[in-house]
Design an enzyme around this catalytic site. Structure first.
Site, PDB file in Angstrom:
ATOM      1  N   LEU A  47      -1.402   0.195  -3.017  1.00  0.00           N
ATOM      2  CA  LEU A  47      -0.070   0.745  -2.777  1.00  0.00           C
ATOM      3  C   LEU A  47       0.376   0.148  -1.464  1.00  0.00           C
ATOM      4  CD1 LEU A  47      -0.626   4.530  -3.636  1.00  0.00           C
ATOM      5  CD2 LEU A  47       0.744   2.901  -4.920  1.00  0.00           C
ATOM      6  N   ASP A  48       1.611  -0.351  -1.396  1.00  0.00           N
ATOM      7  CA  ASP A  48       2.058  -0.954  -0.145  1.00  0.00           C
ATOM      8  C   ASP A  48       2.205   0.103   0.948  1.00  0.00           C
ATOM      9  OD1 ASP A  48       4.752   0.105  -0.161  1.00  0.00           O
ATOM     10  OD2 ASP A  48       5.301  -1.437  -1.595  1.00  0.00           O
ATOM     11  N   GLU A  49       2.395  -0.352   2.152  1.00  0.00           N
ATOM     12  CA  GLU A  49       2.436   0.532   3.318  1.00  0.00           C
ATOM     13  C   GLU A  49       3.473   1.644   3.190  1.00  0.00           C
ATOM     14  OE1 GLU A  49       2.731   0.059   8.199  1.00  0.00           O
ATOM     15  OE2 GLU A  49       3.214  -1.644   6.914  1.00  0.00           O
TER      16      GLU A  49
END
Length: 190
Positions: A47-49
């Site tokens: 999951l991206d930041e």
């Protein structure tokens, strides 16, 4: 070898990795700050930041490969800018052209539907603008693929950029009432 498996609610603002030697990332937050994970742990997918929600971790590469395969559904709740109409949801379902690695890519057909506004999600650590700045709506998107920032690119491609993205389900495993940063060790992912 006995493998270990974890279910976590990745909070907004954390990277889906345990450390980095990149000098630009030294001020970032990493999963290793949430729990004392075993050394050979790996995130199953990422999951991206700026995304949050369900993230599975394991020490078993075969389990990771299987869950990352297109056999397993991943469900996301996306809060989008604007009141997303049925036509845009139909476009999402049929597959939509997005950019991926500098080329055009048509996403595979997926499941998508509009959600009711009063979702039972925890407050995000960084506030999102509220409806005083225009309406927002929530959509569920269920994929069997996972290109880089795919859900965000899909909602933008139909004219409704994602403001908040939460993965709520991977296969049969659901986020349920977990809180951001919570870590649960499980015997298996089945």
């Amino acid at each position: 070898m006995i493998h270990r498996h974890f279910v976590i609610y990745k909070p907004y603002g954390y990277l889906s990795q345990f450390m980095s030697h990149d000098s630009k990332q030294q001020s970032k937050k990493f999963l290793g700050e949430l729990y004392n994970f075993p050394k050979n742990i790996m995130a199953i997918g990422r999951l991206d930041e700026k995304s949050e929600g369900l993230l599975l971790l394991t020490t078993d590469g075969k389990t990771s490969d299987y869950i990352n395969s297109q056999k397993i559904e991943k469900e996301y709740y996306a809060q989008v800018d604007g009141d997303i109409p049925v036509e845009a949801i139909e476009q999402l379902k049929q597959g939509i052209e997005i950019g991926f690695e500098g080329k055009k890519y048509k996403t595979k057909p997926c499941k998508a539907f509009k959600l009711e506004k009063n979702l039972q999600l925890p407050e995000r650590s960084k506030k999102i603008r509220d409806d005083r700045h225009g309406p927002t709506s929530w959509v569920s998107i269920i994929l069997r693929e996972g290109k880089f920032r795919q859900v965000r690119k899909m909602t933008s491609a139909v004219g409704f950029p994602t403001l908040r993205l939460v993965r709520v389900r991977v296969g049969k495993i659901q986020l349920n009432d977990m809180l951001p940063g919570e870590v649960i060790e499980v015997d298996t992912f089945s």
